[in-house]
Design an enzyme around this catalytic site. Sequence first.
Site, PDB file in Angstrom:
ATOM      1  CG  ASP A 192      24.132  12.192  95.701  1.00  0.00           C
ATOM      2  OD1 ASP A 192      23.816  13.092  94.914  1.00  0.00           O
ATOM      3  OD2 ASP A 192      24.174  10.994  95.355  1.00  0.00           O
ATOM      4  CB  SER A 193      19.727  12.373  94.919  1.00  0.00           C
ATOM      5  OG  SER A 193      20.628  11.681  94.079  1.00  0.00           O
ATOM      6  CE1 TYR A 232      16.410  13.768  96.308  1.00  0.00           C
ATOM      7  CE2 TYR A 232      18.015  15.544  96.429  1.00  0.00           C
ATOM      8  CZ  TYR A 232      17.186  14.635  97.060  1.00  0.00           C
ATOM      9  OH  TYR A 232      17.129  14.619  98.429  1.00  0.00           O
ATOM     10  CB  CYS A 292      24.105  16.113  94.581  1.00  0.00           C
ATOM     11  SG  CYS A 292      22.678  15.953  93.503  1.00  0.00           S
ATOM     12  CD  GLU A 347      20.458   5.968  94.232  1.00  0.00           C
ATOM     13  OE1 GLU A 347      19.971   5.400  95.221  1.00  0.00           O
ATOM     14  OE2 GLU A 347      21.450   6.736  94.311  1.00  0.00           O
ATOM     15  CB  CYS A 354      25.656  12.847  87.172  1.00  0.00           C
ATOM     16  SG  CYS A 354      24.606  11.895  88.309  1.00  0.00           S
ATOM     17  CB  THR A 355      28.304  12.421  92.315  1.00  0.00           C
ATOM     18  OG1 THR A 355      26.936  12.429  92.767  1.00  0.00           O
ATOM     19  CG2 THR A 355      28.859  13.836  92.381  1.00  0.00           C
ATOM     20  CG  HIS A 356      24.166   8.494  90.880  1.00  0.00           C
ATOM     21  ND1 HIS A 356      23.857   9.670  91.509  1.00  0.00           N
ATOM     22  CD2 HIS A 356      23.444   7.525  91.506  1.00  0.00           C
ATOM     23  CE1 HIS A 356      22.978   9.435  92.476  1.00  0.00           C
ATOM     24  NE2 HIS A 356      22.709   8.142  92.502  1.00  0.00           N
TER      25      HIS A 356
END
Length: 270
Positions: free
Chosen positions: A11-12, A43, A74, A152, A184-186
């Site tokens: 992932d980013s 990203y 991602c 992040e 979005c996986t975040h």
Amino acid sequence: MKSSLPIGIFDSGIGGLSVYSQIKKILPNEDIIYFGDTARAPYGPRYPWEIREFVNQMLSFFDHCNVKIAVSACNTITVLGLEEFQKNHDFKIVGMSTGAQQAIAASTNKRIGVIGTEVTIQSGMHHKTLSALKPESKVYTQACPKFASLIEQGKLTGIEIEDAIAEYLTLFRKEKIDTLLLACTHYPYINGLIKAFMGDQVRVIDPAEDTARQIRNVLSNAEILNDNGKTGKGRLYFSGKAQQVRRIADNIMDTSGCLFLERNLRSSSM
Ligand code: DGL
């Protein structure tokens, strides 16, 4: 290909850890190597050519690690198309499930919202998949560029993330959606705040579990599922500061048995 080889997940940044946790739950015997490009995340606002270059670097790292499958945890990478990367690697490369089927099944009024990064939303992939499955559904999409960068930084609560949620999600309240798809996986890490803002009547869909089930099927069909009965190990690599990630990870996942390591993809020591 041997079943004892590890699964690679990339992932980013830290978002893919939400997918890591689901894969761990469904496939507890598998060893997993995770790569999060935290030094260059997010990203979402980047050019596709830049992202492709970073993906090539992460996949070369997985070549070196001898993984049996690589999972793009991602959506931003997945929507760019994984086929072009496949020809250079022996392992299979699998992307995120769109979660469209779950969203259609969960929605009563067929008014569905989708949130993701700029690249993901601009690709129209989730919109198209939802519309193809249920042409009469009304799909509303919104790019949420602030989310991944706040997450992040470990800002999972507080005024900044709450303001960003209000900024991006007010549209969905107005449109009276009853289902919101996290593309979005975040975003699962701010699921609680999203639910609190949208209200109990809105179902929030995270495609991570469906993705993990798809990985199990791919491994099982290829007869490379590891079911040796031993708990698998996790080696988690980050291009940024691993200790910084560890502090966040301790609050969002079960980190037992995980090693947090740093790796600069641009270095020649790979
Ligand atoms: N976690 C990623 C996704 O699912 C990317 C977020 C970002 O780096 O902007 O799209």
